[in-house]
Design a protein around this motif. Sequence first.
Motif, PDB file in Angstrom:
ATOM      1  N   LYS A  29      -7.099  -2.824  41.360  1.00 50.65           N
ATOM      2  CA  LYS A  29      -5.736  -2.295  41.260  1.00 50.65           C
ATOM      3  C   LYS A  29      -5.529  -1.160  42.253  1.00 50.65           C
ATOM      4  CE  LYS A  29      -4.698  -3.515  36.500  1.00 50.65           C
ATOM      5  NZ  LYS A  29      -4.504  -3.031  35.134  1.00 50.65           N
ATOM      6  N   GLU A  30      -6.570  -0.347  42.458  1.00 46.49           N
ATOM      7  CA  GLU A  30      -6.469   0.723  43.456  1.00 46.49           C
ATOM      8  C   GLU A  30      -6.373   0.135  44.859  1.00 46.49           C
ATOM      9  OE1 GLU A  30      -9.776   3.398  42.995  1.00 46.49           O
ATOM     10  OE2 GLU A  30      -9.336   3.746  40.874  1.00 46.49           O
ATOM     11  N   LEU A  31      -7.172  -0.896  45.135  1.00 44.04           N
ATOM     12  CA  LEU A  31      -7.159  -1.516  46.459  1.00 44.04           C
ATOM     13  C   LEU A  31      -5.861  -2.279  46.721  1.00 44.04           C
ATOM     14  CD1 LEU A  31     -10.840  -2.818  46.490  1.00 44.04           C
ATOM     15  CD2 LEU A  31      -9.915  -0.893  47.787  1.00 44.04           C
ATOM     16  N   CYS A  32      -5.200  -2.729  45.666  1.00 42.09           N
ATOM     17  CA  CYS A  32      -3.935  -3.468  45.785  1.00 42.09           C
ATOM     18  C   CYS A  32      -2.754  -2.575  45.368  1.00 42.09           C
ATOM     19  CB  CYS A  32      -3.976  -4.715  44.911  1.00 42.09           C
ATOM     20  SG  CYS A  32      -5.262  -5.892  45.363  1.00 42.09           S
ATOM     21  N   ALA A  33      -2.898  -1.286  45.503  1.00 43.14           N
ATOM     22  CA  ALA A  33      -1.903  -0.328  45.008  1.00 43.14           C
ATOM     23  C   ALA A  33      -0.494  -0.608  45.532  1.00 43.14           C
ATOM     24  CB  ALA A  33      -2.317   1.094  45.368  1.00 43.14           C
ATOM     25  N   GLU A  34      -0.385  -1.003  46.782  1.00 41.37           N
ATOM     26  CA  GLU A  34       0.939  -1.270  47.370  1.00 41.37           C
ATOM     27  C   GLU A  34       1.630  -2.426  46.640  1.00 41.37           C
ATOM     28  OE1 GLU A  34       2.396  -3.141  51.511  1.00 41.37           O
ATOM     29  OE2 GLU A  34       1.102  -1.368  51.707  1.00 41.37           O
ATOM     30  N   LYS A  35       0.870  -3.454  46.329  1.00 39.24           N
ATOM     31  CA  LYS A  35       1.440  -4.617  45.644  1.00 39.24           C
ATOM     32  C   LYS A  35       1.726  -4.313  44.172  1.00 39.24           C
ATOM     33  CE  LYS A  35      -0.454  -7.857  48.934  1.00 39.24           C
ATOM     34  NZ  LYS A  35      -0.408  -6.875  49.983  1.00 39.24           N
ATOM     35  N   VAL A  36       0.890  -3.493  43.557  1.00 43.16           N
ATOM     36  CA  VAL A  36       1.135  -3.063  42.176  1.00 43.16           C
ATOM     37  C   VAL A  36       2.444  -2.274  42.121  1.00 43.16           C
ATOM     38  CG1 VAL A  36       0.321  -1.548  40.317  1.00 43.16           C
ATOM     39  CG2 VAL A  36      -1.301  -3.025  41.494  1.00 43.16           C
ATOM     40  N   ASN A  40       5.796  -3.336  40.072  1.00 48.04           N
ATOM     41  CA  ASN A  40       6.334  -2.419  39.061  1.00 48.04           C
ATOM     42  C   ASN A  40       7.777  -2.024  39.380  1.00 48.04           C
ATOM     43  OD1 ASN A  40       4.002  -2.426  37.545  1.00 48.04           O
ATOM     44  ND2 ASN A  40       3.197  -0.562  38.460  1.00 48.04           N
ATOM     45  N   HIS A  41       8.045  -1.739  40.649  1.00 47.84           N
ATOM     46  CA  HIS A  41       9.403  -1.363  41.065  1.00 47.84           C
ATOM     47  C   HIS A  41      10.374  -2.515  40.798  1.00 47.84           C
ATOM     48  CE1 HIS A  41      12.585   0.579  43.317  1.00 47.84           C
ATOM     49  NE2 HIS A  41      12.757  -0.549  43.992  1.00 47.84           N
ATOM     50  N   CYS A  42       9.968  -3.723  41.152  1.00 43.29           N
ATOM     51  CA  CYS A  42      10.818  -4.891  40.924  1.00 43.29           C
ATOM     52  C   CYS A  42      11.112  -5.051  39.433  1.00 43.29           C
ATOM     53  CB  CYS A  42      10.148  -6.146  41.472  1.00 43.29           C
ATOM     54  SG  CYS A  42      11.125  -7.646  41.240  1.00 43.29           S
ATOM     55  N   LYS A  62      -1.105 -11.037  42.306  1.00 46.82           N
ATOM     56  CA  LYS A  62      -2.168 -11.918  41.799  1.00 46.82           C
ATOM     57  C   LYS A  62      -3.111 -12.342  42.918  1.00 46.82           C
ATOM     58  CE  LYS A  62      -0.055 -14.113  37.776  1.00 46.82           C
ATOM     59  NZ  LYS A  62       0.430 -15.392  37.226  1.00 46.82           N
ATOM     60  N   ASP A  63      -2.559 -12.680  44.070  1.00 48.93           N
ATOM     61  CA  ASP A  63      -3.383 -13.091  45.210  1.00 48.93           C
ATOM     62  C   ASP A  63      -4.322 -11.966  45.642  1.00 48.93           C
ATOM     63  OD1 ASP A  63      -2.172 -15.570  45.218  1.00 48.93           O
ATOM     64  OD2 ASP A  63      -0.830 -15.112  46.903  1.00 48.93           O
ATOM     65  N   CYS A  64      -3.784 -10.768  45.734  1.00 49.47           N
ATOM     66  CA  CYS A  64      -4.589  -9.615  46.149  1.00 49.47           C
ATOM     67  C   CYS A  64      -5.713  -9.359  45.145  1.00 49.47           C
ATOM     68  CB  CYS A  64      -3.702  -8.372  46.285  1.00 49.47           C
ATOM     69  SG  CYS A  64      -4.599  -6.913  46.867  1.00 49.47           S
ATOM     70  N   LEU A  65      -5.382  -9.356  43.867  1.00 47.08           N
ATOM     71  CA  LEU A  65      -6.386  -9.100  42.831  1.00 47.08           C
ATOM     72  C   LEU A  65      -7.443 -10.202  42.801  1.00 47.08           C
ATOM     73  CD1 LEU A  65      -4.069  -7.859  39.939  1.00 47.08           C
ATOM     74  CD2 LEU A  65      -5.549  -6.451  41.384  1.00 47.08           C
ATOM     75  N   THR A  66      -7.016 -11.450  42.935  1.00 46.31           N
ATOM     76  CA  THR A  66      -7.933 -12.581  42.882  1.00 46.31           C
ATOM     77  C   THR A  66      -8.949 -12.539  44.011  1.00 46.31           C
ATOM     78  OG1 THR A  66      -6.266 -13.930  41.784  1.00 46.31           O
ATOM     79  CG2 THR A  66      -8.066 -15.108  42.836  1.00 46.31           C
ATOM     80  N   VAL A  67      -8.509 -12.124  45.188  1.00 47.24           N
ATOM     81  CA  VAL A  67      -9.438 -11.988  46.319  1.00 47.24           C
ATOM     82  C   VAL A  67     -10.596 -11.075  45.937  1.00 47.24           C
ATOM     83  CG1 VAL A  67      -9.685 -10.966  48.622  1.00 47.24           C
ATOM     84  CG2 VAL A  67      -7.784 -12.501  48.137  1.00 47.24           C
ATOM     85  N   HIS A  68     -10.297  -9.973  45.288  1.00 50.44           N
ATOM     86  CA  HIS A  68     -11.341  -9.024  44.895  1.00 50.44           C
ATOM     87  C   HIS A  68     -12.169  -9.544  43.728  1.00 50.44           C
ATOM     88  CE1 HIS A  68      -9.954  -6.073  47.714  1.00 50.44           C
ATOM     89  NE2 HIS A  68      -8.723  -6.158  47.227  1.00 50.44           N
ATOM     90  N   TYR A  69     -11.533 -10.179  42.757  1.00 50.22           N
ATOM     91  CA  TYR A  69     -12.260 -10.700  41.596  1.00 50.22           C
ATOM     92  C   TYR A  69     -13.282 -11.757  41.994  1.00 50.22           C
ATOM     93  CZ  TYR A  69      -8.499  -8.619  38.747  1.00 50.22           C
ATOM     94  OH  TYR A  69      -7.588  -7.767  38.157  1.00 50.22           O
TER      95      TYR A  69
END
Length: 107
Positions: A29-36, A40-42, A62-69
């Motif tokens: 979530k920290e690494l994908c902070a921009e997408k989070v 959230n804004h949307c 989801k794509d960003c998080l999945t890459v890390h997972y």
Amino acid sequence: MEATKAEEPFLRHVETDVLIPKMMREKAKELCAEKVTAFNHCCKETGFLMVFKCRDQNAALKDCLTVHYRDSAFFEECKQEYIKEKLEFQRTGVAAKNRSQKLPASM
């Protein structure tokens, strides 16, 4: 000096299947902070229609998080950090989240 595979402490099922993945989620979530932030804004802007209007932001998150997972090197990095924190806790009896807190001035 980092522990080699032979020197690593035994990790219980709950550590490898719950605690380390939890650490991975937090770090991802920290690494994908921009997408989070974008998701959230949307969601805040669209209210109940977020399911339909925030699909793109949700997919990107989801794509960003999945890459890390799915990254085995990222798992290993989190595992080594977890082991380090576990050994430090065993040595000091102080949890990692409490170690960074300042001591009261009266001590």
